[in-house]
Design a protein around this motif. Structure first.
Motif, PDB file in Angstrom:
ATOM      1  N   PHE A  35       0.866  -1.179   0.000  1.00 52.04           N
ATOM      2  CA  PHE A  35       0.000   0.000   0.000  1.00 52.04           C
ATOM      3  C   PHE A  35       0.902   1.227   0.000  1.00 52.04           C
ATOM      4  O   PHE A  35       1.922   1.251   0.706  1.00 52.04           O
ATOM      5  N   GLY A  36       0.542   2.255  -0.779  1.00 45.86           N
ATOM      6  CA  GLY A  36       1.464   3.376  -0.917  1.00 45.86           C
ATOM      7  C   GLY A  36       0.800   4.722  -1.082  1.00 45.86           C
ATOM      8  O   GLY A  36      -0.425   4.869  -1.094  1.00 45.86           O
ATOM      9  N   ALA A  37       1.653   5.735  -1.234  1.00 43.28           N
ATOM     10  CA  ALA A  37       1.264   7.113  -1.551  1.00 43.28           C
ATOM     11  C   ALA A  37       2.474   7.779  -2.181  1.00 43.28           C
ATOM     12  O   ALA A  37       3.593   7.244  -2.125  1.00 43.28           O
ATOM     13  N   SER A  38       2.270   8.969  -2.764  1.00 43.18           N
ATOM     14  CA  SER A  38       3.361   9.624  -3.483  1.00 43.18           C
ATOM     15  C   SER A  38       3.842  10.889  -2.781  1.00 43.18           C
ATOM     16  O   SER A  38       3.109  11.493  -1.993  1.00 43.18           O
ATOM     17  N   ASP A  39       5.053  11.291  -3.149  1.00 44.17           N
ATOM     18  CA  ASP A  39       5.656  12.502  -2.575  1.00 44.17           C
ATOM     19  C   ASP A  39       5.298  13.764  -3.353  1.00 44.17           C
ATOM     20  O   ASP A  39       5.644  14.866  -2.949  1.00 44.17           O
ATOM     21  N   ALA A 373       0.622  12.132  -0.502  1.00 46.74           N
ATOM     22  CA  ALA A 373       0.741  11.947   0.941  1.00 46.74           C
ATOM     23  C   ALA A 373       0.291  13.213   1.669  1.00 46.74           C
ATOM     24  O   ALA A 373      -0.383  13.136   2.694  1.00 46.74           O
ATOM     25  N   CYS A 374       0.674  14.356   1.139  1.00 42.59           N
ATOM     26  CA  CYS A 374       0.369  15.640   1.786  1.00 42.59           C
ATOM     27  C   CYS A 374      -0.214  16.597   0.754  1.00 42.59           C
ATOM     28  O   CYS A 374       0.230  16.620  -0.400  1.00 42.59           O
ATOM     29  N   GLY A 375      -1.174  17.400   1.166  1.00 41.68           N
ATOM     30  CA  GLY A 375      -1.782  18.344   0.251  1.00 41.68           C
ATOM     31  C   GLY A 375      -2.340  19.552   0.972  1.00 41.68           C
ATOM     32  O   GLY A 375      -2.214  19.680   2.196  1.00 41.68           O
ATOM     33  N   GLY A 376      -2.979  20.425   0.206  1.00 42.19           N
ATOM     34  CA  GLY A 376      -3.550  21.654   0.749  1.00 42.19           C
ATOM     35  C   GLY A 376      -5.047  21.545   0.933  1.00 42.19           C
ATOM     36  O   GLY A 376      -5.557  20.500   1.347  1.00 42.19           O
ATOM     37  N   GLY A 381      -4.818  14.905  -0.219  1.00 41.98           N
ATOM     38  CA  GLY A 381      -3.709  14.583   0.672  1.00 41.98           C
ATOM     39  C   GLY A 381      -4.172  13.756   1.857  1.00 41.98           C
ATOM     40  O   GLY A 381      -5.249  14.006   2.414  1.00 41.98           O
ATOM     41  N   LEU A 382      -3.372  12.767   2.243  1.00 42.58           N
ATOM     42  CA  LEU A 382      -3.648  12.045   3.482  1.00 42.58           C
ATOM     43  C   LEU A 382      -3.458  12.961   4.681  1.00 42.58           C
ATOM     44  O   LEU A 382      -4.119  12.810   5.711  1.00 42.58           O
ATOM     45  N   ILE A 383      -2.550  13.914   4.523  1.00 43.50           N
ATOM     46  CA  ILE A 383      -2.198  14.864   5.572  1.00 43.50           C
ATOM     47  C   ILE A 383      -2.420  16.264   5.034  1.00 43.50           C
ATOM     48  O   ILE A 383      -2.044  16.563   3.896  1.00 43.50           O
ATOM     49  N   ARG A 384      -3.038  17.109   5.830  1.00 39.04           N
ATOM     50  CA  ARG A 384      -3.272  18.504   5.434  1.00 39.04           C
ATOM     51  C   ARG A 384      -2.093  19.344   5.886  1.00 39.04           C
ATOM     52  O   ARG A 384      -1.730  19.360   7.058  1.00 39.04           O
ATOM     53  N   ALA A 405       5.335  26.635   8.931  1.00 38.81           N
ATOM     54  CA  ALA A 405       4.548  25.578   8.316  1.00 38.81           C
ATOM     55  C   ALA A 405       4.217  24.492   9.335  1.00 38.81           C
ATOM     56  O   ALA A 405       4.966  24.255  10.274  1.00 38.81           O
ATOM     57  N   LYS A 406       3.078  23.841   9.147  1.00 39.00           N
ATOM     58  CA  LYS A 406       2.673  22.765  10.041  1.00 39.00           C
ATOM     59  C   LYS A 406       1.796  21.783   9.281  1.00 39.00           C
ATOM     60  O   LYS A 406       1.395  22.033   8.136  1.00 39.00           O
ATOM     61  N   ALA A 407       1.485  20.652   9.925  1.00 39.25           N
ATOM     62  CA  ALA A 407       0.687  19.612   9.287  1.00 39.25           C
ATOM     63  C   ALA A 407      -0.305  19.042  10.290  1.00 39.25           C
ATOM     64  O   ALA A 407      -0.085  19.082  11.501  1.00 39.25           O
ATOM     65  N   ARG A 408      -1.402  18.476   9.755  1.00 41.32           N
ATOM     66  CA  ARG A 408      -2.434  17.877  10.592  1.00 41.32           C
ATOM     67  C   ARG A 408      -2.897  16.576   9.945  1.00 41.32           C
ATOM     68  O   ARG A 408      -3.104  16.519   8.727  1.00 41.32           O
ATOM     69  N   ASP A 409      -3.049  15.532  10.739  1.00 38.58           N
ATOM     70  CA  ASP A 409      -3.503  14.247  10.213  1.00 38.58           C
ATOM     71  C   ASP A 409      -5.012  14.266   9.977  1.00 38.58           C
ATOM     72  O   ASP A 409      -5.707  15.200  10.363  1.00 38.58           O
ATOM     73  N   SER A 410      -5.511  13.223   9.330  1.00 35.59           N
ATOM     74  CA  SER A 410      -6.933  13.141   8.993  1.00 35.59           C
ATOM     75  C   SER A 410      -7.426  11.725   9.217  1.00 35.59           C
ATOM     76  O   SER A 410      -6.643  10.768   9.303  1.00 35.59           O
ATOM     77  N   ARG A 411      -8.745  11.562   9.275  1.00 34.71           N
ATOM     78  CA  ARG A 411      -9.302  10.215   9.368  1.00 34.71           C
ATOM     79  C   ARG A 411      -9.039   9.425   8.086  1.00 34.71           C
ATOM     80  O   ARG A 411      -8.959   8.192   8.111  1.00 34.71           O
ATOM     81  N   LEU A 412      -8.890  10.108   6.966  1.00 35.33           N
ATOM     82  CA  LEU A 412      -8.518   9.436   5.720  1.00 35.33           C
ATOM     83  C   LEU A 412      -7.183   8.712   5.880  1.00 35.33           C
ATOM     84  O   LEU A 412      -7.038   7.553   5.467  1.00 35.33           O
ATOM     85  N   LEU A 413      -6.203   9.388   6.448  1.00 35.78           N
ATOM     86  CA  LEU A 413      -4.893   8.772   6.692  1.00 35.78           C
ATOM     87  C   LEU A 413      -5.049   7.475   7.466  1.00 35.78           C
ATOM     88  O   LEU A 413      -4.532   6.419   7.073  1.00 35.78           O
TER      89      LEU A 413
END
Length: 520
Positions: A35-39, A373-376, A381-384, A405-413
């Motif tokens: 299982f994967g995601a991209s950079d 993996a990360c998006g706006g 994005g799995l991570i906002r 800059a910062k990041a927040r996880d999601s239930r999607l992740l």
């Protein structure tokens, strides 16, 4: 004693009402590779953040297999990391006709030499992925290097539906990919297991600027790139496998969809011996499988199931395996409001879990990857990620621009983690039998046996109600299961809950993974 009796009576009551599922240990299906995601495109900036702690947190969320003191996973344990091998639009700046945030650097310079300090942010995350035990890396290209393209751009602006690559540069393109495989391992200690030379070559669009890198390609052009790259890799002794063909839509694998015949019927084009101009059956380093994206085929829900069943039948006809290699939310995903605006809740998480279930259980996907993996502020994005850009002089450093800059996880992740964290490479999916018909708005169940012998069962409860739930492996051995639940309840992000013997209740709007506590 009274408490134990009460619990036993409750279990019997639940079992009497429960939907019952039986795992058939005599019906192995596909082997799950990863299982994967991209950079793309985030890690080129996130990897340069001055906040080391924020980078490490993102890497832990994506890659970690560790647990905290309460047994709760720290991350979703991705087993494939997709690295966007750049084409050089970043070096062109505004003249690239591509938006700033989707431009990429290229290791190759104009003079033919290589600069291995480029793509530094992405390389940093490659290393963090490997440090956390991610077993496989896939490099994918959206465009050949700009030095080789017909319009000297990494976007298809001003062109038609053919590959944006000068014919005399096919060999140079293959040599470039080989040099990158060698250079990443030599300079950075990163072995690339797979490379995908073309991305979304079919479908009805032509990837014209100013959005992002990309190019269409005909089946013959894809086959020619694969053949020449396979020859170069074989000559250099490279083990990297060459993937085809990252179709933009499952319908492009099965027929012609909003394009011409040169860019359709991909399965037959590459794997039927009658397709003499495009057959890849004996090409070095090219495995007998197809990569494709699940965009646009997830609604209506009954169609999502039917087209995947058709795909599985066609793949079986030609003896070809399948990887679902990219998806996010698009405008036609109207059930959850389309792609605009980020969603941290189970609304998007459940919708995507249902897609995963259908890709694995009806298309027999052996690998499954999310897009970014990360998006706006979009559902990609799995991570906002929140980047506080300030107006700075043009020569101001990237680190200075990204401060704060910062990041927040999601239930999607975490819902993806219900699969990726527990279904490990080499697991085999098994059929699940049930008296009741599967309800895509209710309960959906799939089962897997890991290489170490442990069983894993994933149950999606799409509904707003609790669902009594009972399951067992067909051999009827007594088993104890450790459930991990993701829901909108605070703290339930792969949260370990009370162990059970296969009789339990599924929380509304949740994804629960049951892991066998004792190996067999």
């Amino acid at each position: 004693m009274r408490q134990a009796l009460t619990l036993a009576l409750l279990t019997v009551a639940i079992a009497a009402q429960a939907q019952t599922y039986t795992i058939n240990p005599k019906s192995p299906q596909q082997t799950i590779e990863h299982f994967g995601a991209s950079d793309a495109w985030s890690m080129q900036s996130i990897g340069l953040w001055p906040e080391e702690e924020a980078q490490q947190q993102i890497a832990d969320w994506l890659f970690s297999m560790e647990t905290d003191d309460n047994g709760q996973p720290r991350g979703i344990g991705l087993s494939l990391w997709r690295f966007n091998l750049g084409a050089g639009s970043a070096e062109q700046g505004d003249s690239s006709y591509i938006n700033r945030d989707t431009r990429t650097e290229c290791f190759l310079r104009f003079d033919g030499t290589y600069d291995w300090s480029r793509q530094a942010g992405q390389v940093k995350f490659l290393k963090m992925a490997k440090e956390r035990g991610v077993p496989k890396i896939l490099a994918f290209l959206n465009s050949p290097p700009v030095y080789f393209t017909e319009n000297e751009l990494a976007t298809n602006t001003g062109r038609g539906g053919t590959l944006n690559l000068r014919y005399e540069c096919y060999n140079a393109f293959a040599q470039f990919m080989a040099s990158c495989m060698e250079g990443l391992e030599r300079e950075h200690g990163i072995h690339i297991d797979y490379i995908s030379p073309v991305n979304e070559p079919d479908g009805h669009w032509n990837w014209q600027g100013p959005k992002q890198e990309g190019s269409p390609a005909t089946n013959w052009e894809i086959a020619e790139v694969a053949r020449r790259t396979g020859k170069v890799f074989a000559e250099k002794g490279l083990t990297t496998q060459i993937m085809v063909n990252e179709s933009s839509d499952l319908r492009c694998l099965l027929g012609i969809y909003k394009t011409s015949w040169e860019r359709g019927n991909a399965i037959a084009a590459f794997w039927s011996k009658d397709s003499t101009q495009t057959y890849l059956g004996n090409t070095p380093n090219v495995p007998r499988l197809m990569l494709a994206h699940s965009y646009w085929t997830n609604t209506p829900v009954n169609y999502m199931k039917r087209i995947r069943q058709e795909l599985r039948k066609e793949l079986k006809k030609y003896g070809v395996k399948f990887w679902q290699s990219e998806i996010c939310i698009m405008s036609n995903d109207e059930e959850i409001g389309g792609g605009g605006g980020y969603d941290f809740s189970m609304k998007t998480a459940l919708y995507v879990a249902r897609i995963i279930h259908h890709d694995l259980c009806y298309a027999n996907a052996e690998s499954w990857s999310w897009w970014r993996a990360c998006g706006g502020n979009y559902k990609d994005g799995l991570i906002r990620v929140f980047e506080q850009r300030r107006r700075q002089p043009r020569r101001q450093s990237q680190e200075q621009v990204q401060q704060g800059a910062k990041a927040r996880d999601s239930r999607l992740l975490w819902a993806l983690g219900n699969y990726s964290r527990f279904i490990r490479p080499g697991a085999v999916r098994y059929d699940v039998d049930a008296k009741q018909k599967e309800d895509p708005y209710g309960v959906m169940v799939s089962a897997y046996k890991n290489a170490d012998g442990t069983w894993v069962v994933v149950a999606i409860n799409y509904s707003e109600q609790e669902q009594p739930f009972s399951f067992a492996v067909g051999d009827k051995q007594n088993r104890q299961w450790q459930p991990y639940r993701t829901s909108d309840v605070e703290g339930e992000t792969l949260k370990p809950i009370n162990a059970c013997d296969g009789v339990t209740t599924l929380t509304p709007r949740s994804v629960t993974t049951f892991v066998e506590k004792t190996k067999i």
